[in-house]
Design a protein around this motif. Structure first.
Motif, PDB file in Angstrom:
ATOM      1  N   ASN A 124      30.518  49.578  46.689  1.00  0.00           N
ATOM      2  CA  ASN A 124      31.582  50.276  45.956  1.00  0.00           C
ATOM      3  C   ASN A 124      30.910  51.189  44.939  1.00  0.00           C
ATOM      4  O   ASN A 124      30.079  50.735  44.161  1.00  0.00           O
ATOM      5  N   ARG A 145      29.516  39.413  44.081  1.00  0.00           N
ATOM      6  CA  ARG A 145      30.865  39.377  43.518  1.00  0.00           C
ATOM      7  C   ARG A 145      31.852  38.768  44.516  1.00  0.00           C
ATOM      8  O   ARG A 145      31.650  38.833  45.730  1.00  0.00           O
ATOM      9  N   LYS A 146      32.915  38.251  43.963  1.00  0.00           N
ATOM     10  CA  LYS A 146      33.980  37.679  44.780  1.00  0.00           C
ATOM     11  C   LYS A 146      34.488  38.709  45.794  1.00  0.00           C
ATOM     12  O   LYS A 146      34.752  38.383  46.957  1.00  0.00           O
ATOM     13  N   SER A 147      34.601  39.970  45.385  1.00  0.00           N
ATOM     14  CA  SER A 147      35.111  41.015  46.283  1.00  0.00           C
ATOM     15  C   SER A 147      34.205  41.204  47.505  1.00  0.00           C
ATOM     16  O   SER A 147      34.686  41.507  48.601  1.00  0.00           O
ATOM     17  N   ASP A 148      32.891  41.000  47.348  1.00  0.00           N
ATOM     18  CA  ASP A 148      31.964  41.095  48.480  1.00  0.00           C
ATOM     19  C   ASP A 148      32.246  39.983  49.491  1.00  0.00           C
ATOM     20  O   ASP A 148      32.268  40.215  50.700  1.00  0.00           O
ATOM     21  N   LYS A 195      35.751  47.336  48.646  1.00  0.00           N
ATOM     22  CA  LYS A 195      35.776  45.875  48.689  1.00  0.00           C
ATOM     23  C   LYS A 195      36.684  45.374  47.569  1.00  0.00           C
ATOM     24  O   LYS A 195      36.650  45.951  46.489  1.00  0.00           O
ATOM     25  N   PRO A 196      37.545  44.436  47.835  1.00  0.00           N
ATOM     26  CA  PRO A 196      37.487  43.379  48.846  1.00  0.00           C
ATOM     27  C   PRO A 196      38.034  43.748  50.226  1.00  0.00           C
ATOM     28  O   PRO A 196      38.097  42.882  51.106  1.00  0.00           O
ATOM     29  N   ASN A 197      38.429  44.984  50.458  1.00  0.00           N
ATOM     30  CA  ASN A 197      38.839  45.381  51.807  1.00  0.00           C
ATOM     31  C   ASN A 197      37.594  45.477  52.687  1.00  0.00           C
ATOM     32  O   ASN A 197      36.515  45.836  52.211  1.00  0.00           O
TER      33      ASN A 197
END
Length: 173
Positions: free
Chosen positions: A51, A126-129, A100-102
């Motif tokens: 990102n 990260r949580k989004s990853d 991300k998170p997409n």
């Protein structure tokens, strides 16, 4: 079909004390090149999915980011570590499928390079990853602090690579 490791950039391959807006600000961890080289030698394709909302926010341009990534690729190549491709999301406020998170960046690379996501890993700090990796169908490894939803949590990329090389992946048809 190919197997791959998708790496987040900031906090996984490079130290992320502050946003990286120039090649000079990119400080690779000492274990990064060796870890990526091990993946290369083990038959994994290696991709960066990052990102980069600083583009939409005006902190850097796409050209600036290209220079940073060119510097990254050249620096790693000096140690015989190869990044097969880099995808980035320039958005911060704009709704998109790539940030991300997409899973958009992972799915784009998987389609482009014929990657079997069941045989692949997403490594991020990260949580989004982790969520992006799960949505794409990869096994996930959280670097840094633990995240119970990840398949594995480790201290750094070197430890993540050790796990990747030990994990038995399903046999691809």
């Amino acid at each position: 079909m190919n197997k791959a490791v998708f790496l987040d950039r900031d906090g996984v391959i490079n130290n992320f004390k502050k946003p990286v807006n120039t090649p000079q600000e990119l400080e690779l961890y000492p274990w990064t090149a060796k870890a990526i080289k091990k993946l290369n030698q083990s038959g994994y394709q290696v991709y960066i999915v990052t990102n980069q909302g600083g583009i939409e926010c005006g902190y850097l341009s796409a050209k600036d980011l290209a220079r940073i990534h060119q510097h990254l690729i050249i620096t790693l190549k000096e140690d015989n570590a190869i990044i097969d491709d880099i995808e980035y999301c320039p958005h911060f406020k704009t709704k998109c499928e790539c940030r991300k998170p997409n899973p958009g960046m992972i799915l784009k690379l998987a389609n482009k390079y014929n990657i079997d996501l069941d045989l692949s890993f997403m490594v991020g700090d990260r949580k989004s990853d982790i969520i992006a990796g799960q949505k794409a169908g990869c096994k996930t490894i959280k670097v840094g602090s633990k995240y119970p939803q990840a398949d594995f949590s480790v201290e750094n990329l070197a430890a993540a690579v050790d796990i990747i090389l030990k994990v038995k992946t399903p046999i691809s048809n």
